[in-house]
Motif scaffolding. Structure first.
Motif, PDB file in Angstrom:
ATOM      1  N   GLY A   1       0.786  -1.229   0.000  1.00  0.00           N
ATOM      2  CA  GLY A   1       0.000   0.000   0.000  1.00  0.00           C
ATOM      3  C   GLY A   1       0.815   1.275   0.000  1.00  0.00           C
ATOM      4  N   ARG A   2       2.037   1.202  -0.478  1.00  0.00           N
ATOM      5  CA  ARG A   2       2.874   2.395  -0.538  1.00  0.00           C
ATOM      6  C   ARG A   2       3.003   2.856  -1.983  1.00  0.00           C
ATOM      7  N   ASP A   3       2.898   4.157  -2.210  1.00  0.00           N
ATOM      8  CA  ASP A   3       3.207   4.735  -3.509  1.00  0.00           C
ATOM      9  C   ASP A   3       4.715   4.903  -3.581  1.00  0.00           C
ATOM     10  N   VAL A   4       5.287   4.539  -4.701  1.00  0.00           N
ATOM     11  CA  VAL A   4       6.726   4.669  -4.897  1.00  0.00           C
ATOM     12  C   VAL A   4       6.947   5.547  -6.118  1.00  0.00           C
ATOM     13  N   GLN A   5       7.727   6.583  -5.963  1.00  0.00           N
ATOM     14  CA  GLN A   5       8.058   7.475  -7.067  1.00  0.00           C
ATOM     15  C   GLN A   5       9.559   7.394  -7.315  1.00  0.00           C
ATOM     16  N   ILE A   6       9.934   7.378  -8.567  1.00  0.00           N
ATOM     17  CA  ILE A   6      11.346   7.442  -8.935  1.00  0.00           C
ATOM     18  C   ILE A   6      11.533   8.782  -9.631  1.00  0.00           C
TER      19      ILE A   6
END
Length: 106
Positions: free
Chosen positions: A82-87
Motif C-alpha cells: 500500500g505504498r506509492d513509490v516514485q522514482i
C-alpha cells in the motif's frame, strides 16, 4: 588514545564492497518493508503471501540477505503493502561529477 574514524554513511562503501550503493538502497528498502510488516503484525507466511514471494526469501530479506532480490522486486513489495513509490530523476549539481541514488521515505 583511541582514534575514532567517522563513516561515510554507507557501511557497504566503508567495507570496500564494489556494489555499495546498490546494497545501501536495498538495505533501506528492506528495512522499510520490515517495519511495515512488523506494524501490521504479519507472520512471515502471511507476509510471503502478500508480497508474492516464498517465505524463505522474505525471511532472508528481513535478515539482510537480499542479494538475490532485485530493487524492482522490493519496490513491488512496497506497492503491494500500500505504498506509492516514485522514482525521480534530476540533474546532479555541477559540483558533483556523478549522480547518486538515494532513498527518501516520507
Amino acid at each position: 588514545m583511541t582514534e575514532i574514524e567517522h563513516g561515510s554513511g554507507n557501511i557497504y562503501a566503508d567495507l570496500g564492497l564494489p556494489d555499495a550503493g546498490e546494497m545501501l538502497v536495498k538495505a533501506q528498502l528492506a528495512a522499510k518493508i520490515g517495519s511495515i510488516l512488523k506494524a501490521r503484525h504479519l507472520t512471515q507466511a502471511q507476509a510471503a503471501e502478500n508480497l508474492g514471494m516464498p517465505q524463505p526469501k522474505v525471511s532472508g530479506m528481513l535478515r539482510g540477505q537480499f542479494r538475490g532480490i532485485s530493487e524492482t522486486k522490493m519496490i513491488d513489495c512496497l506497492a503491494r503493502l500500500g505504498r506509492d513509490v516514485q522514482i525521480v530523476v534530476k540533474a546532479a549539481p555541477r559540483s558533483r561529477k556523478e549522480g547518486r541514488v538515494q532513498v527518501v521515505f516520507v
